[in-house]
Design a protein around this motif. Structure first.
Motif, PDB file in Angstrom:
ATOM      1  N   ASP A   1       0.829  -1.229   0.126  1.00 47.09           N
ATOM      2  CA  ASP A   1      -0.059   0.099  -0.048  1.00 47.09           C
ATOM      3  C   ASP A   1       0.851   1.241   0.250  1.00 47.09           C
ATOM      4  O   ASP A   1       2.021   1.143  -0.059  1.00 47.09           O
ATOM      5  N   LYS A   2       0.405   2.281   0.183  1.00 54.60           N
ATOM      6  CA  LYS A   2       1.146   3.739   0.185  1.00 54.60           C
ATOM      7  C   LYS A   2       2.039   3.926   1.224  1.00 54.60           C
ATOM      8  O   LYS A   2       3.035   4.705   1.061  1.00 54.60           O
ATOM      9  N   ALA A   3       1.901   3.120   2.269  1.00 56.03           N
ATOM     10  CA  ALA A   3       2.940   3.084   3.402  1.00 56.03           C
ATOM     11  C   ALA A   3       4.559   2.783   2.665  1.00 56.03           C
ATOM     12  O   ALA A   3       5.444   2.837   3.334  1.00 56.03           O
ATOM     13  N   TYR A   4       4.334   2.037   1.523  1.00 56.98           N
ATOM     14  CA  TYR A   4       5.590   1.401   1.057  1.00 56.98           C
ATOM     15  C   TYR A   4       6.220   2.272  -0.193  1.00 56.98           C
ATOM     16  O   TYR A   4       7.001   1.795  -1.010  1.00 56.98           O
ATOM     17  N   ASP A   5       5.507   3.318  -0.565  1.00 55.29           N
ATOM     18  CA  ASP A   5       5.785   4.367  -1.654  1.00 55.29           C
ATOM     19  C   ASP A   5       7.186   4.994  -1.466  1.00 55.29           C
ATOM     20  O   ASP A   5       7.331   5.823  -0.716  1.00 55.29           O
ATOM     21  N   SER A   6       8.066   4.402  -2.310  1.00 53.80           N
ATOM     22  CA  SER A   6       9.445   5.064  -2.335  1.00 53.80           C
ATOM     23  C   SER A   6      10.118   4.815  -3.642  1.00 53.80           C
ATOM     24  O   SER A   6      10.179   3.760  -4.124  1.00 53.80           O
ATOM     25  N   ARG A   7      10.330   5.738  -4.004  1.00 53.86           N
ATOM     26  CA  ARG A   7      11.184   5.736  -5.362  1.00 53.86           C
ATOM     27  C   ARG A   7      12.521   4.580  -5.197  1.00 53.86           C
ATOM     28  O   ARG A   7      12.812   3.848  -6.223  1.00 53.86           O
ATOM     29  N   ALA A   8      13.228   4.837  -4.123  1.00 49.80           N
ATOM     30  CA  ALA A   8      14.723   3.899  -3.753  1.00 49.80           C
ATOM     31  C   ALA A   8      14.127   2.567  -3.645  1.00 49.80           C
ATOM     32  O   ALA A   8      14.768   1.694  -4.253  1.00 49.80           O
ATOM     33  N   VAL A   9      12.920   2.124  -3.051  1.00 51.88           N
ATOM     34  CA  VAL A   9      12.448   0.974  -3.084  1.00 51.88           C
ATOM     35  C   VAL A   9      12.017   0.183  -4.130  1.00 51.88           C
ATOM     36  O   VAL A   9      12.388  -0.895  -4.503  1.00 51.88           O
ATOM     37  N   ARG A  10      11.293   1.055  -5.207  1.00 55.47           N
ATOM     38  CA  ARG A  10      10.841   0.545  -6.381  1.00 55.47           C
ATOM     39  C   ARG A  10      12.347   0.375  -7.133  1.00 55.47           C
ATOM     40  O   ARG A  10      12.366  -0.716  -7.881  1.00 55.47           O
ATOM     41  N   HIS A  11      13.358   1.362  -7.015  1.00 54.18           N
ATOM     42  CA  HIS A  11      14.547   0.898  -7.958  1.00 54.18           C
ATOM     43  C   HIS A  11      15.156  -0.352  -7.218  1.00 54.18           C
ATOM     44  O   HIS A  11      15.516  -1.149  -8.329  1.00 54.18           O
ATOM     45  N   GLU A  12      15.427  -0.410  -6.160  1.00 51.96           N
ATOM     46  CA  GLU A  12      16.085  -1.637  -5.547  1.00 51.96           C
ATOM     47  C   GLU A  12      15.280  -2.935  -5.962  1.00 51.96           C
ATOM     48  O   GLU A  12      15.868  -3.987  -6.117  1.00 51.96           O
ATOM     49  N   LEU A  13      13.864  -2.978  -5.935  1.00 53.65           N
ATOM     50  CA  LEU A  13      13.085  -3.996  -6.439  1.00 53.65           C
ATOM     51  C   LEU A  13      13.497  -4.395  -7.750  1.00 53.65           C
ATOM     52  O   LEU A  13      13.554  -5.589  -8.009  1.00 53.65           O
ATOM     53  N   ARG A  14      13.258  -3.280  -8.555  1.00 53.70           N
ATOM     54  CA  ARG A  14      13.557  -3.811 -10.000  1.00 53.70           C
ATOM     55  C   ARG A  14      15.051  -4.041  -9.992  1.00 53.70           C
ATOM     56  O   ARG A  14      15.151  -4.934 -11.224  1.00 53.70           O
ATOM     57  N   ARG A  15      16.107  -3.829  -9.536  1.00 47.46           N
ATOM     58  CA  ARG A  15      17.084  -4.242  -9.645  1.00 47.46           C
ATOM     59  C   ARG A  15      17.257  -5.872  -9.340  1.00 47.46           C
ATOM     60  O   ARG A  15      18.167  -6.444  -9.844  1.00 47.46           O
ATOM     61  N   ARG A  16      16.436  -6.225  -8.345  1.00 48.86           N
ATOM     62  CA  ARG A  16      16.344  -7.542  -7.899  1.00 48.86           C
ATOM     63  C   ARG A  16      15.528  -8.215  -8.952  1.00 48.86           C
ATOM     64  O   ARG A  16      15.169  -9.539  -8.761  1.00 48.86           O
ATOM     65  N   ARG A  17      14.940  -7.646 -10.077  1.00 42.73           N
ATOM     66  CA  ARG A  17      14.153  -8.269 -11.045  1.00 42.73           C
ATOM     67  C   ARG A  17      12.726  -8.705 -10.432  1.00 42.73           C
ATOM     68  O   ARG A  17      12.010  -9.503 -10.866  1.00 42.73           O
ATOM     69  N   ILE A  18      12.096  -7.762  -9.573  1.00 45.10           N
ATOM     70  CA  ILE A  18      10.778  -7.861  -9.008  1.00 45.10           C
ATOM     71  C   ILE A  18      10.083  -6.622  -9.379  1.00 45.10           C
ATOM     72  O   ILE A  18      10.536  -5.508  -9.235  1.00 45.10           O
ATOM     73  N   LEU A  19       8.926  -6.966  -9.754  1.00 42.97           N
ATOM     74  CA  LEU A  19       8.002  -5.735 -10.281  1.00 42.97           C
ATOM     75  C   LEU A  19       7.355  -5.129  -8.988  1.00 42.97           C
ATOM     76  O   LEU A  19       6.757  -5.765  -8.418  1.00 42.97           O
ATOM     77  N   PRO A  20       7.580  -3.717  -8.776  1.00 41.76           N
ATOM     78  CA  PRO A  20       6.862  -3.143  -7.457  1.00 41.76           C
ATOM     79  C   PRO A  20       5.459  -3.010  -7.774  1.00 41.76           C
ATOM     80  O   PRO A  20       5.420  -2.245  -9.024  1.00 41.76           O
ATOM     81  N   VAL A  21       4.467  -3.299  -7.293  1.00 40.20           N
ATOM     82  CA  VAL A  21       3.069  -2.963  -7.468  1.00 40.20           C
ATOM     83  C   VAL A  21       2.721  -2.139  -6.205  1.00 40.20           C
ATOM     84  O   VAL A  21       2.092  -2.722  -5.327  1.00 40.20           O
ATOM     85  N   ILE A  22       3.190  -0.903  -6.084  1.00 38.82           N
ATOM     86  CA  ILE A  22       2.853  -0.124  -4.771  1.00 38.82           C
ATOM     87  C   ILE A  22       1.955   1.206  -5.108  1.00 38.82           C
ATOM     88  O   ILE A  22       2.567   1.804  -6.096  1.00 38.82           O
ATOM     89  N   SER A  23       0.909   1.379  -4.494  1.00 36.49           N
ATOM     90  CA  SER A  23       0.153   2.637  -4.715  1.00 36.49           C
ATOM     91  C   SER A  23       1.106   3.859  -4.630  1.00 36.49           C
ATOM     92  O   SER A  23       1.917   3.768  -3.399  1.00 36.49           O
ATOM     93  N   ARG A  24       0.791   4.932  -5.202  1.00 37.84           N
ATOM     94  CA  ARG A  24       1.738   6.155  -4.946  1.00 37.84           C
ATOM     95  C   ARG A  24       0.665   7.068  -3.914  1.00 37.84           C
ATOM     96  O   ARG A  24      -0.426   7.161  -4.123  1.00 37.84           O
ATOM     97  N   LYS A  25       1.323   7.542  -3.066  1.00 37.25           N
ATOM     98  CA  LYS A  25       0.769   8.653  -2.263  1.00 37.25           C
ATOM     99  C   LYS A  25       0.221  10.106  -3.058  1.00 37.25           C
ATOM    100  O   LYS A  25       1.090  10.379  -4.210  1.00 37.25           O
ATOM    101  N   GLY A  26      -0.894  10.389  -2.678  1.00 42.66           N
ATOM    102  CA  GLY A  26      -1.434  11.601  -3.474  1.00 42.66           C
ATOM    103  C   GLY A  26      -2.221  10.963  -4.552  1.00 42.66           C
ATOM    104  O   GLY A  26      -2.899  11.901  -5.540  1.00 42.66           O
TER     105      GLY A  26
END
Length: 263
Positions: free
Chosen positions: A179-204
């Motif tokens: 959910d939005k509590a996990y919204d972070s550009r850095a986290v999305r980048h690190e997940l993609r680097r691990r070949r994992i698709l981030p499906v995380i709602s964005r704040k706002g």
């Protein structure tokens, strides 16, 4: 009672006793495990564990829990059951869900802090990642005031290599839902680097359509975990002993799913 089939998995993982040991013979491991499970299910104080049940004293069972935790028994059991579920095709690697849940910490200790949802009373938080079917993959215990987002990558990286299928052991889901509590550009980048698709709602922004329905499994898993009364309130001052109960509870959830699949 400890199921015979479950005991057959646990017994080889237990550290052996010395062949020659002074003093009386220790209480059998199986009875101590039943005492530990009694505390896990019923949340009784160790000193109030009924002696008439035949499990030994609460102090004996507590010491056995400590001994087995130091030997890594519960984590080994969890991984063993992962492999069996994976071999049976019962793990959904297409996605994983992350979330956090607060619990009261009655005796303070490490990994406790003021709870933002309980009038700043001392508490802890369980951070959980589960597969697409709600099987708990990894749980981290922190202070109650630790933000969910700080544990995202630790949860993902904490998933152990899971054998049971041809090829290399699997440890990465295809996507991580949050959910939005996990919204972070850095986290999305690190997940993609691990070949994992981030499906995380964005704040706002509006929530991703259908995400709540897909993430509902993590709420169900928390419900299963906190049905073990010892986990609904944290009594252990030492976090590693609380985590031993968490790992044992996760193993029991996996065991029930495996038995249901076999039946």
């Amino acid at each position: 009672m400890v199921d015979d089939d479950l005991w057959a998995l646990i017994e080889p993982l237990l550290p052996p006793w010395p062949e020659r040991s002074p003093g009386p013979r220790p209480v059998p491991d199986r009875l101590c495990l039943q005492g530990i499970l009694y505390v896990l299910f019923n949340d009784v104080a160790w000193q109030l564990l009924p002696l008439e049940l035949g499990f030994g004293s609460g102090q004996t069972c507590w010491r056995r829990l400590d001994r087995w935790q130091q030997a890594g028994v519960f984590d080994q059991l969890h991984r063993l059951l992962f492999a069996k579920l994976n071999a049976a095709g019962e793990l959904d690697w297409t996605r994983a869900c992350v979330d956090g849940s607060h619990v009261r910490a009655k005796k303070r200790g490490a990994a406790t802090g003021p709870s933002p949802v309980d009038r700043r009373k001392t508490g802890s938080k369980h951070h959980l990642i589960c597969d697409g079917r709600g099987t708990p993959l990894h749980v981290i215990t922190t202070a109650a005031n630790v933000n969910d987002i700080t544990q995202t990558l630790a949860l993902v990286d904490g998933i152990p290599p899971v054998a049971g299928r041809p090829g290399h052991p699997r440890r990465r889901p295809g996507a991580v839902l949050g959910d939005k509590a996990y919204d972070s550009r850095a986290v999305r980048h690190e997940l993609r680097r691990r070949r994992i698709l981030p499906v995380i709602s964005r704040k706002g922004s509006p929530n991703i359509k259908g995400l709540g329905r897909l993430r509902y499994v993590v709420e169900q898993t928390f419900g299963l975990l906190h049905q073990f009364k010892r986990l609904a309130v944290r009594w252990e001052r030492r976090p590693e002993l609380h985590d031993a109960f968490v790992s044992l509870a996760c193993s029991l959830i996996c065991w029930r799913r495996l038995r249901k699949q076999v039946a």
